[in-house]
Write an enzyme that holds these catalytic residues in place. Structure first.
Site, PDB file in Angstrom:
ATOM      1  N   SER A 252      27.789  43.177  43.143  1.00 40.72           N
ATOM      2  CA  SER A 252      27.143  42.052  42.488  1.00 40.72           C
ATOM      3  C   SER A 252      28.161  40.974  42.224  1.00 40.72           C
ATOM      4  O   SER A 252      29.341  41.255  42.010  1.00 40.72           O
ATOM      5  CB  SER A 252      26.546  42.501  41.156  1.00 40.72           C
ATOM      6  N   LYS A 253      27.678  39.735  42.224  1.00 41.75           N
ATOM      7  CA  LYS A 253      28.640  38.645  42.083  1.00 41.75           C
ATOM      8  C   LYS A 253      29.229  38.566  40.686  1.00 41.75           C
ATOM      9  O   LYS A 253      30.194  37.862  40.464  1.00 41.75           O
ATOM     10  CB  LYS A 253      28.038  37.318  42.532  1.00 41.75           C
ATOM     11  N   ARG A 254      28.646  39.294  39.742  1.00 39.22           N
ATOM     12  CA  ARG A 254      29.251  39.342  38.407  1.00 39.22           C
ATOM     13  C   ARG A 254      30.606  40.037  38.460  1.00 39.22           C
ATOM     14  O   ARG A 254      31.492  39.759  37.680  1.00 39.22           O
ATOM     15  CB  ARG A 254      28.365  40.114  37.422  1.00 39.22           C
ATOM     16  N   ASN A 256      32.288  40.958  41.647  1.00 40.77           N
ATOM     17  CA  ASN A 256      33.028  40.709  42.875  1.00 40.77           C
ATOM     18  C   ASN A 256      32.447  39.467  43.506  1.00 40.77           C
ATOM     19  O   ASN A 256      31.240  39.327  43.506  1.00 40.77           O
ATOM     20  CB  ASN A 256      32.730  41.832  43.876  1.00 40.77           C
TER      21      ASN A 256
END
Ligand code: GLU
Length: 502
Positions: A252-254, A256
């Site tokens: 998840s962009k949270r 990575n």
């Protein structure tokens, strides 16, 4: 039989590394079998799909080195390859299902559906459509349709029994029909949902093997039913394991950066990224870590896919990238690639208006604009300290600003400015105060080139990554704290919206 595979991205955001990963496996499988690899754009979600995102996805897949035999930009015998241009086909097929009694029109309102759902959740039952419109009298349906009443088309699901999903990589998966919802196939605006469009297109485009992320397994019963209802053979299914963060949660962009544009802007080599994606869920027979696409094709075999959650680890990717730089580029290639990266005319030209007023000799450039070439600026909690704000407040500024910027559909200086001004309003701070930590997070310095333009030039991914980095420098935020921030942020937005209305 000619093997035909496809990648079917939805153009609703940045090009995701997961898309390139799934595309790579589809590409390899098609090529080793002498088949074709198709790219189809699934833009049935009209509200969220943009041409900007589509262009970025195509460019990113090409950048990592993948080419498709058919697609919206290269054409082919099964076009159009953009679902928004195939609406008539889906309407026709929805009608076939209705005529054969496999689908029905549903007039239930959103309020009623919400009530049913609430009651089911309270009774600990699987939330699903309760079938109210299933048995409507055909004359009544015709009358209501003629009167222009809003409705959707839903598929029927067997009232009992189990669907057996056969997957190339797994033992048969049994899913009870009781768990499967009477999926909406055509929305009230007349456009298809993913499920209908996907099945109709895979069939009409002659797709023989559907390789996609394992999050779609639960949709397989709906798709298999649809193939059966139409009387078509279903393609072979092959659900690839999802990419994971190092802590094993879903990538998840949270946690990575997930956008290919981020890796491009940070100066990763496309061949290293593709190589690394090839190592997700797959390995060379000799377990070698560095290989190119030709070598991967030489050895590609679905049996070598392993289902244990592959971890996308930026440190490992960085290590591999370093090997490419050290081992594969001679001096000439090295120079060419750096120029291609950020030391080219176009990239430098974008900086000129920002740096010209701030330098008197070329050697000032490094101090003034060096941070444009950096990954994460080197900053400490002291750098982020603020005369009037506690560290927790600074953190709140950084987090809320991220949310404001994430919501921007297009990345331009005007939009960035509006988002940051909006953030100051929400935070109930003077703009000067809320911008101060942002200067440090973005440029590593207390003052720099004009912030809105700077953020616009740095791009969405690198800018957001730097804000996240600054939050980490201040000790990071726990999930609980993040939840609190989110609640307060949403509340502030609601209050702001209410005020704007009054
Ligand atoms: N449009 C879907 C996605 O973006 C495609 C899923 C599939 O391959 O069927 O994930």
């Amino acid at each position: 039989m000619t093997v035909r595979t496809r990648i079917a991205p939805s153009p609703t955001g940045d090009p995701h590394v997961g898309t390139a990963y799934v595309a790579l496996f589809n590409y390899c499988f098609a090529k080793v079998n002498g088949g074709q690899f198709v790219l189809r754009i699934e833009d049935t979600d009209q509200a969220r799909s943009t041409r900007e995102s589509e262009d970025a996805i195509l460019a990113a897949l090409r950048w990592v080195g993948l080419e498709w035999d058919e697609g919206p930009d290269v054409g082919g015998p099964h076009g159009p390859y953009r679902q928004s241009e195939r609406s008539a086909l889906y309407r026709e097929h929805a009608q076939i299902l209705i005529d054969r009694g496999h689908a029905f029109r549903c007039f239930c309102t959103a309020e009623r559906l919400a009530e049913v759902r609430k009651a089911q959740i309270a009774a600990k039952a699987t939330p699903r459509y309760d079938g109210r419109c299933l048995g409507l009298d055909p004359d009544e349906v015709a009358r209501r349709v003629a009167a222009g009443e809003t409705h959707v088309v839903r598929m029927k699901i067997p009232s009992e029994g189990t669907c057996v999903v056969r997957d190339r990589l797994r033992d048969p998966i049994h899913i009870d029909y009781a768990q499967v919802d009477m999926q909406v196939l055509v929305k009230s605006d007349g456009l298809p949902t993913y499920h209908l469009a996907n099945v109709v297109d895979d069939h009409h485009m002659g797709i023989t093997h559907v390789m996609r992320g394992e999050e779609w397994i639960s949709s397989a019963p709906k798709h298999l039913l649809l193939y059966g209802y139409f009387g078509w053979d279903a393609p072979e299914l092959c659900h690839l394991p999802l990419l994971r963060n190092p802590d094993k949660s879903k990538l998840s962009k949270r946690k990575n950066p997930t956008s290919i544009l981020y890796y491009q802007r940070m100066g990763f080599l496309p061949e290293a990224l593709l190589n690394y994606l090839g190592r997700m869920a797959w390995s060379m027979p000799d377990e070698s870590e560095k290989f190119d696409l030709t070598q991967m094709l030489e050895h590609f075999d679905l049996d070598r896919i392993s289902l244990g959650g592959p971890v996308f680890d930026v440190d490992k990717l960085t290590w591999l990238n370093g090997r490419y730089i050290r081992e594969d580029l001679d001096d000439d290639a090295f120079v060419d690639r750096v120029v291609q990266w950020q030391l080219n005319r176009e990239a430098l030209a974008a900086l000129i208006p920002l740096v010209r007023p701030r330098i008197s000799k070329w050697s000032d450039l490094v101090d003034v604009a060096g941070f444009f070439l950096q990954g994460m600026p080197t900053i400490t909690p002291d750098d982020l300290a603020h005369k009037r704000l506690e560290p927790a407040e600074v953190q709140r500024v950084l987090v809320w600003t991220q949310w404001q910027l994430e919501a921007l559909p297009a990345w331009q200086a005007e939009g960035v400015e509006a988002a940051l001004r909006g953030a100051a309003g929400l935070l109930e701070m003077k703009l000067r105060d809320s911008l101060a930590p942002l200067f440090v997070a973005i440029s590593g310095q207390k003052s720099s080139t004009p912030l809105f333009d700077t953020i616009a030039i740095l791009g969405r991914d690198l800018s957001l990554a730097r804000l996240r980095h600054a939050v980490e420098v201040l000790g990071g935020v726990s999930k609980k704290q993040l939840g609190r921030y989110k609640k307060a942020y949403d509340q502030a937005r609601r209050a702001q919206a209410a005020e704007a209305q009054s």
